[in-house]
Design an enzyme around this catalytic site. Structure first.
Site, mmCIF file in Angstrom:
data_model
loop_
_atom_site.group_PDB
_atom_site.id
_atom_site.type_symbol
_atom_site.label_atom_id
_atom_site.label_comp_id
_atom_site.label_asym_id
_atom_site.label_seq_id
_atom_site.Cartn_x
_atom_site.Cartn_y
_atom_site.Cartn_z
ATOM 1 N N GLN A 87 -6.882 -6.058 -5.823
ATOM 2 C CA GLN A 87 -6.697 -7.219 -6.283
ATOM 3 C C GLN A 87 -7.151 -8.372 -5.102
ATOM 4 O O GLN A 87 -6.230 -9.503 -4.967
ATOM 5 C CB GLN A 87 -5.291 -7.734 -6.805
ATOM 6 C CG GLN A 87 -4.922 -6.818 -7.866
ATOM 7 C CD GLN A 87 -3.383 -6.762 -8.188
ATOM 8 O OE1 GLN A 87 -2.801 -6.912 -7.352
ATOM 9 N NE2 GLN A 87 -3.202 -6.830 -9.562
ATOM 10 N N THR A 89 0.170 -9.004 -3.737
ATOM 11 C CA THR A 89 -0.579 -8.326 -4.790
ATOM 12 C C THR A 89 -0.110 -6.892 -4.774
ATOM 13 O O THR A 89 0.524 -6.397 -3.592
ATOM 14 C CB THR A 89 -2.130 -8.304 -4.816
ATOM 15 O OG1 THR A 89 -2.422 -7.755 -3.484
ATOM 16 C CG2 THR A 89 -2.489 -9.812 -4.887
ATOM 17 N N SER A 90 -0.109 -6.404 -5.772
ATOM 18 C CA SER A 90 0.327 -4.702 -6.006
ATOM 19 C C SER A 90 -0.674 -3.835 -5.403
ATOM 20 O O SER A 90 0.127 -2.966 -4.900
ATOM 21 C CB SER A 90 0.563 -4.328 -7.328
ATOM 22 O OG SER A 90 1.735 -5.277 -8.104
ATOM 23 N N THR A 91 -2.021 -4.013 -5.526
ATOM 24 C CA THR A 91 -2.856 -3.191 -4.608
ATOM 25 C C THR A 91 -3.963 -3.980 -4.128
ATOM 26 O O THR A 91 -4.138 -5.030 -4.228
ATOM 27 C CB THR A 91 -3.516 -2.420 -5.950
ATOM 28 O OG1 THR A 91 -4.369 -3.298 -6.686
ATOM 29 C CG2 THR A 91 -2.369 -1.823 -6.999
#
Length: 194
Positions: free
Chosen positions: A13, A8-10
């Site tokens: 999430q 996930t990007s961050t």
């Protein structure tokens, strides 16, 4: 061996992150590499480890295409690297496996469509920003490092190094150097003190 990769990007999430890992386990992945880093990040150490773990006959499994590659070029490079190790790629959400010629063709086409969609989204974003600027509604991101100039200078005067200043204040090291350089150029002797 099935080897999973979840991303996930961050850290915000978390639900998506856990769902990916669960889906990979249900698919039969014996090992799951996971990381929370932007797709555009230059370094993704867990992806590198997953790729390095691949042996002939292994399958790298991801839940979605966008969890793996940031562009069609990147996707093709990854698929080449996977295939060079004698392994293949499986994308669960698409029911796609590069072990087949049809799977390789579909993957390339889907990657091109995904990149096209991202380009359209970025273009719409640019148009929206220009419109907002024209209406005086867009101010841009508030500069966080400049607001901490006094703190940077105080820490430097205490003998704290630039890397530690950046860590303590939660700003980039380059920003620290920029602030120190700006102060030096303006004749602030505190910046020159080591």
């Amino acid at each position: 061996m099935l080897i999973g990769y979840a991303r996930t990007s961050t850290t915000d999430q978390e639900a998506s992150f856990e769902a990916q890992q669960e889906e990979l386990r249900k698919a039969g992945c014996e090992k799951v590499y996971r990381e929370q880093v932007s797709a555009v990040a230059k370094e993704r150490p867990q992806l590198d480890k997953a790729l390095g773990h691949l042996r002939p006959g292994d399958v790298l499994v991801v839940t979605k295409l966008d969890r793996l590659a940031r562009s069609v070029e990147h996707l093709i490079a990854l698929v080449r690297q996977i295939e060079a190790s004698g392994a293949s790629l499986r994308i669960l959400g698409l029911g796609l496996d590069t072990a087949t010629p049809t799977g390789r063709l579909m993957l390339t086409m889907l990657g091109a469509v995904a990149e096209f969609e991202r380009s359209l989204m970025l273009e719409r974003q640019r148009v929206g920003i220009e419109k907002a600027k024209g209406e005086g509604k867009y101010k841009g991101r508030k500069p966080t490092a400049r607001a901490k100039s006094a703190q940077v200078m105080d820490l430097k005067a205490q003998g704290v190094g630039p890397a530690e200043i950046a860590r303590r204040l939660g700003i980039g090291r380059a920003s620290v150097y920029r602030i120190l350089g700006r102060r030096l150029a303006s004749g602030d002797t505190r910046a020159a003190q080591e």
